[in-house]
Design an enzyme around this catalytic site. Structure first.
Site, mmCIF file in Angstrom:
data_model
loop_
_atom_site.group_PDB
_atom_site.id
_atom_site.type_symbol
_atom_site.label_atom_id
_atom_site.label_comp_id
_atom_site.label_asym_id
_atom_site.label_seq_id
_atom_site.Cartn_x
_atom_site.Cartn_y
_atom_site.Cartn_z
ATOM 1 N N LYS A 13 -12.549 -24.688 -9.107
ATOM 2 C CA LYS A 13 -13.384 -24.065 -10.137
ATOM 3 C C LYS A 13 -12.964 -22.611 -10.290
ATOM 4 C CE LYS A 13 -17.043 -25.510 -12.529
ATOM 5 N NZ LYS A 13 -16.946 -26.765 -13.303
ATOM 6 N N THR A 58 -15.616 -30.313 -9.309
ATOM 7 C CA THR A 58 -15.576 -28.841 -9.438
ATOM 8 C C THR A 58 -16.985 -28.305 -9.704
ATOM 9 O OG1 THR A 58 -15.087 -28.738 -11.809
ATOM 10 C CG2 THR A 58 -13.200 -28.967 -10.316
ATOM 11 N N ARG A 177 6.082 15.927 -16.119
ATOM 12 C CA ARG A 177 5.469 15.019 -17.088
ATOM 13 C C ARG A 177 4.081 14.611 -16.597
ATOM 14 N NH1 ARG A 177 8.437 9.102 -15.959
ATOM 15 N NH2 ARG A 177 7.992 9.096 -13.736
ATOM 16 N N GLN A 220 8.836 4.530 -9.161
ATOM 17 C CA GLN A 220 9.329 3.693 -8.066
ATOM 18 C C GLN A 220 9.185 4.411 -6.730
ATOM 19 O OE1 GLN A 220 10.708 3.979 -11.122
ATOM 20 N NE2 GLN A 220 12.064 2.262 -11.601
ATOM 21 N N HIS A 248 2.766 5.739 -20.456
ATOM 22 C CA HIS A 248 3.422 6.950 -20.940
ATOM 23 C C HIS A 248 2.456 7.858 -21.715
ATOM 24 C CE1 HIS A 248 7.064 4.874 -19.830
ATOM 25 N NE2 HIS A 248 6.747 3.870 -20.615
HETATM 26 O O1 LIG Z 1 9.371 6.700 -13.192
HETATM 27 C C1 LIG Z 1 10.035 6.138 -14.076
HETATM 28 N N1 LIG Z 1 10.807 5.066 -13.756
HETATM 29 C C2 LIG Z 1 11.567 4.404 -14.684
HETATM 30 O O2 LIG Z 1 12.278 3.427 -14.360
HETATM 31 C C3 LIG Z 1 11.476 4.864 -16.017
HETATM 32 N N2 LIG Z 1 12.048 4.454 -17.188
HETATM 33 C C4 LIG Z 1 11.580 5.273 -18.157
HETATM 34 O O3 LIG Z 1 11.897 5.179 -19.381
HETATM 35 N N3 LIG Z 1 10.736 6.204 -17.655
HETATM 36 C C5 LIG Z 1 10.652 5.957 -16.326
HETATM 37 N N4 LIG Z 1 9.927 6.570 -15.350
#
Ligand SMILES: O=c1[nH]c(=O)c2[nH]c(=O)[nH]c2[nH]1
Length: 283
Positions: A13, A58, A177, A220, A248
């Protein structure tokens, strides 16, 4: 003679919504959980012959969610999910493994006249706590917990530069940024005999602290550092998977109006967004 065979199956469920209010002299507590139950087991002939004799309906699973919630003393979704799994396993020998997944929606106690109100709450944020609990007939309990919908924003210490440039690259390097994301994380417990609330709090605090303090060269790198710090802060965690969209925030070109824009005016965007995920584990 059939020319096909059943390779895998499970059923259950989904999206059983449950609110539990526990009443105390000093004030009430409220839990709002969305529960999913999934079972595997001896269900081959259900599919091949239409034999329903071993099918736990269920609809019965839905009722079980409410009934176990009534008798449970659990204050964490992990403990309640374990009780539900064990209840189903104990009454259904045809089930080889039971899996319960819960999303916990957070209600924050309302503050009125500078004081915590005993019985009134407001939805804190879009953040959701998650847990996946599974036990099979080997008796081993598998618990994965996490969070989703955690909206975060860094307005400094985020750069993205030095990336590969080809004929289709238009993005400029930036040393400064706005880094907006919605964190989704799931961590695997190597030990399930723990205070799930306390461990969750430490894990979450660590993720937040690292996000805030990290001098980021990319999403990353920040994600990896958050995972590493969480694993180091919490011995009960063996592995963590984190997904962080890059929501973004685009700098607006004000030069058309004869104005500068020293990283102050942005348009926040939802789509398209970058999407970064990684799974990190203790060596
Ligand atoms: O931190 C980021 N990783 C990316 O892989 C990436 N690609 C992107 O266009 N901006 C960013 N910023």
């Amino acid at each position: 003679m059939s020319n096909v065979e059943l390779v895998a199956n499970r059923y259950g469920k989904h999206r059983v919504r449950l609110m539990k209010v526990t009443r105390h002299p000093h004030g009430n507590e409220v839990f709002e959980w969305t529960v999913q139950v999934l079972l595997k087991g001896d269900f081959e002939t259900v599919h091949t012959l239409g034999d329903n004799s071993k099918v736990l309906a269920t609809d019965t699973m839905k009722n079980t969610v409410y009934s176990v919630a009534r008798t449970s003393k659990a204050s964490t979704p992990e403990v309640y999910a374990t009780e539900l799994v064990d209840f189903i396993l104990s009454r259904n020998p045809q089930v080889s493994s039971a899996n319960v997944n819960i999303e916990a929606h957070l209600w924050k106690r309302l503050r009125v006249d500078g004081k915590d109100h005993p019985d009134t709450f407001m939805r804190g944020s879009a953040e959701v706590q998650t847990t996946h609990v599974e036990r099979g007939r080997d008796g081993v309990l598998h618990v994965t917990s996490g969070l989703s919908g955690l909206n975060l924003l860094k307005t400094a210490n985020s750069a993205f530069a030095g990336f590969l440039r080809d004929s289709l690259t238009t993005l400029p390097d930036t040393q400064d940024r706005v880094f907006g994301t919605v964190v989704q994380a799931e961590w695997v417990y190597s030990d399930t005999n723990i205070d799930f609330d306390a461990v969750r709090a430490t894990t979450r605090e660590t993720l937040l602290k690292t996000f805030a303090n990290h001098v980021s060269l990319s999403v990353q790198q920040t994600l990896y550092q958050m995972a590493e710090d969480a694993i180091n802060a919490v011995p009960a965690i063996s592995e963590i998977e984190i997904a962080m969209p890059n929501k973004h925030c685009l700098l607006i070109d004000l030069s058309r109006f004869g104005q500068d824009n020293p990283n102050e005016i942005f348009v926040p965007t939802d789509e398209p967004h970058g999407y970064i995920e990684a799974r990190i584990r203790r060596k």
